[in-house]
Design an enzyme around this catalytic site. Structure first.
Site, PDB file in Angstrom:
ATOM      1  N   ILE A 149      -0.734   7.207   3.857  1.00 22.09           N
ATOM      2  CA  ILE A 149       0.038   6.686   4.985  1.00 22.09           C
ATOM      3  C   ILE A 149       1.155   5.787   4.480  1.00 22.09           C
ATOM      4  O   ILE A 149       2.270   5.791   5.015  1.00 22.09           O
ATOM      5  CB  ILE A 149      -0.877   5.941   5.966  1.00 22.09           C
ATOM      6  CG1 ILE A 149      -1.958   6.880   6.507  1.00 22.09           C
ATOM      7  CG2 ILE A 149      -0.063   5.366   7.126  1.00 22.09           C
ATOM      8  CD1 ILE A 149      -2.941   6.215   7.444  1.00 22.09           C
ATOM      9  N   LYS A 197     -12.597   8.700   4.360  1.00 20.68           N
ATOM     10  CA  LYS A 197     -12.516   7.454   5.144  1.00 20.68           C
ATOM     11  C   LYS A 197     -13.739   6.597   4.836  1.00 20.68           C
ATOM     12  O   LYS A 197     -14.876   7.076   4.890  1.00 20.68           O
ATOM     13  CB  LYS A 197     -12.429   7.769   6.639  1.00 20.68           C
ATOM     14  CG  LYS A 197     -12.212   6.538   7.509  1.00 20.68           C
ATOM     15  CD  LYS A 197     -11.923   6.944   8.945  1.00 20.68           C
ATOM     16  CE  LYS A 197     -11.758   5.724   9.842  1.00 20.68           C
ATOM     17  NZ  LYS A 197     -10.671   4.836   9.386  1.00 20.68           N
ATOM     18  N   GLY A 236       0.832  -1.200   0.000  1.00 17.63           N
ATOM     19  CA  GLY A 236       0.000   0.000   0.000  1.00 17.63           C
ATOM     20  C   GLY A 236       0.860   1.240   0.000  1.00 17.63           C
ATOM     21  O   GLY A 236       0.498   2.277   0.558  1.00 17.63           O
ATOM     22  N   GLY A 247     -11.820   2.050  13.351  1.00 19.49           N
ATOM     23  CA  GLY A 247     -11.299   0.943  14.143  1.00 19.49           C
ATOM     24  C   GLY A 247     -10.841   1.394  15.517  1.00 19.49           C
ATOM     25  O   GLY A 247     -10.993   0.668  16.508  1.00 19.49           O
ATOM     26  N   PRO A 273      -5.303  -0.908  15.426  1.00 19.76           N
ATOM     27  CA  PRO A 273      -6.360   0.007  15.004  1.00 19.76           C
ATOM     28  C   PRO A 273      -5.856   1.431  14.821  1.00 19.76           C
ATOM     29  O   PRO A 273      -6.428   2.194  14.049  1.00 19.76           O
ATOM     30  CB  PRO A 273      -7.369  -0.083  16.155  1.00 19.76           C
ATOM     31  CG  PRO A 273      -7.157  -1.438  16.739  1.00 19.76           C
ATOM     32  CD  PRO A 273      -5.668  -1.663  16.632  1.00 19.76           C
ATOM     33  N   ASN A 274      -4.799   1.798  15.531  1.00 24.44           N
ATOM     34  CA  ASN A 274      -4.204   3.126  15.377  1.00 24.44           C
ATOM     35  C   ASN A 274      -2.719   3.035  15.706  1.00 24.44           C
ATOM     36  O   ASN A 274      -2.335   2.399  16.685  1.00 24.44           O
ATOM     37  CB  ASN A 274      -4.891   4.133  16.307  1.00 24.44           C
ATOM     38  CG  ASN A 274      -4.682   5.562  15.867  1.00 24.44           C
ATOM     39  OD1 ASN A 274      -3.560   5.996  15.628  1.00 24.44           O
ATOM     40  ND2 ASN A 274      -5.769   6.308  15.753  1.00 24.44           N
ATOM     41  N   PHE A 275      -1.894   3.689  14.879  1.00 23.03           N
ATOM     42  CA  PHE A 275      -0.450   3.692  15.111  1.00 23.03           C
ATOM     43  C   PHE A 275       0.018   4.930  15.859  1.00 23.03           C
ATOM     44  O   PHE A 275       1.190   5.022  16.219  1.00 23.03           O
ATOM     45  CB  PHE A 275       0.304   3.603  13.784  1.00 23.03           C
ATOM     46  CG  PHE A 275       0.266   2.238  13.160  1.00 23.03           C
ATOM     47  CD1 PHE A 275       0.924   1.175  13.748  1.00 23.03           C
ATOM     48  CD2 PHE A 275      -0.432   2.019  11.988  1.00 23.03           C
ATOM     49  CE1 PHE A 275       0.895  -0.087  13.178  1.00 23.03           C
ATOM     50  CE2 PHE A 275      -0.466   0.765  11.405  1.00 23.03           C
ATOM     51  CZ  PHE A 275       0.198  -0.293  11.998  1.00 23.03           C
ATOM     52  N   HIS A 300     -13.224  12.272  11.348  1.00 21.52           N
ATOM     53  CA  HIS A 300     -12.245  11.979  10.309  1.00 21.52           C
ATOM     54  C   HIS A 300     -12.564  12.725   9.017  1.00 21.52           C
ATOM     55  O   HIS A 300     -13.661  13.255   8.839  1.00 21.52           O
ATOM     56  CB  HIS A 300     -12.197  10.474  10.019  1.00 21.52           C
ATOM     57  CG  HIS A 300     -11.464   9.676  11.044  1.00 21.52           C
ATOM     58  ND1 HIS A 300     -12.048   9.271  12.225  1.00 21.52           N
ATOM     59  CD2 HIS A 300     -10.187   9.207  11.077  1.00 21.52           C
ATOM     60  CE1 HIS A 300     -11.170   8.585  12.941  1.00 21.52           C
ATOM     61  NE2 HIS A 300     -10.036   8.529  12.270  1.00 21.52           N
ATOM     62  N   THR A 323      -4.438  -1.997   8.174  1.00 22.09           N
ATOM     63  CA  THR A 323      -5.684  -2.126   7.433  1.00 22.09           C
ATOM     64  C   THR A 323      -6.825  -2.489   8.378  1.00 22.09           C
ATOM     65  O   THR A 323      -6.657  -3.287   9.297  1.00 22.09           O
ATOM     66  CB  THR A 323      -5.539  -3.205   6.341  1.00 22.09           C
ATOM     67  OG1 THR A 323      -4.448  -2.853   5.497  1.00 22.09           O
ATOM     68  CG2 THR A 323      -6.800  -3.313   5.512  1.00 22.09           C
TER      69      THR A 323
END
Length: 250
Positions: A15, A139, A10, A145, A106-108, A135, A79
């Protein structure tokens, strides 16, 4: 010491392209492949990738992880779209590749992960709690998530504490007016031009409220978490769900 060989799946997304730059800039990592839609997964084995950052789509992620696990390639996954069925399938693949690690985050953003943990800790002390995620309008999933995971953590903490159901006298409402119900926690999703990724957790008790808010203002906010995930997943076999498990918060 040799560098860890990393590929990004990706890599042409917002991102993903940021992740490519972050891996290239890391002294202990080597970017060996940056794949987008239509590129051959065999490139991962051709280049000797040891770990991938998976930032594609729910339609592609399972095929990509199947390939990675069959070839012993660790994966850090951003993802979304995870269901119980998909997680069960992933665990089946991991049973056949027991030394391989997969992190699903779910989130970095480290700030967002801390927000989730703060909300989890606070939830048992308040009578009411709701989650609002905000968001950009591109999205595709709602709620996010991160918001879903936050609500699940809150619900589990309240159940463990024996909290009573939240008070709500609503008897009539337009569809969606009270948000989505995630394990008894209302979750509201806003899509608005000008936003990136934001979340509020609203907690209410007798005579007081508490708001826990996090704002990601640029995609670069996700990079420290992605790099942490890459470095830790290669020594953490099996499935890890949530970056918080790599932050040593307990």
């Amino acid at each position: 010491m040799s560098k860890l060989r990393v590929a990004v799946l990706g890599a042409r997304g917002r991102i993903g392209s940021e992740a490519v730059r972050a891996v290239e800039a890391a002294d202990d990592l080597e970017l060996v492949a940056a794949l987008g839609r239509g590129d051959r997964l065999e490139t991962l084995t051709d280049t000797g990738a040891q770990a991938v950052v998976e930032l594609t789509t729910p339609a592609s992620v399972m095929e990509n992880l199947d390939f990675c696990l069959r070839h012993g390639i660790h994966a850090v996954v951003g993802t979304t779209g995870w269901t119980d069925e998909r997680l069960a399938q992933l665990n089946t693949w991991l049973d056949d590749s027991p030394s391989t690690g997969v992190l699903i985050a779910p989130n970095f953003s480290i700030g967002a992960v801390l927000t989730m943990k703060f909300a989890e800790r606070a939830a048992r002390y308040f009578e009411s709690v709701e989650v609002v995620e905000l968001h950009h309008p591109n999205k595709v999933d709602a709620p996010s998530g991160t918001a879903t995971r936050t609500a699940q953590l809150i619900a589990a903490a309240r159940a463990e504490a024996g909290s009573a159901p939240q008070p709500d006298a609503t008897t009539t409402a337009l569809d969606g007016a009270r948000g989505a119900d995630v394990d008894g926690v209302p979750v509201h999703a806003i899509r608005l031009r000008g936003l990136l990724a934001h979340q509020e957790v609203l907690l209410g008790g007798e005579g007081e409220t508490l708001t826990i808010r996090h704002d990601s203002l640029h995609h670069s906010s996700f990079m420290p978490g992605i790099l942490l995930g890459v470095r830790r997943v290669v020594t953490t076999p099996g499935l890890t769900f949530g970056l918080e498990h790599f932050l040593d918060l307990n």
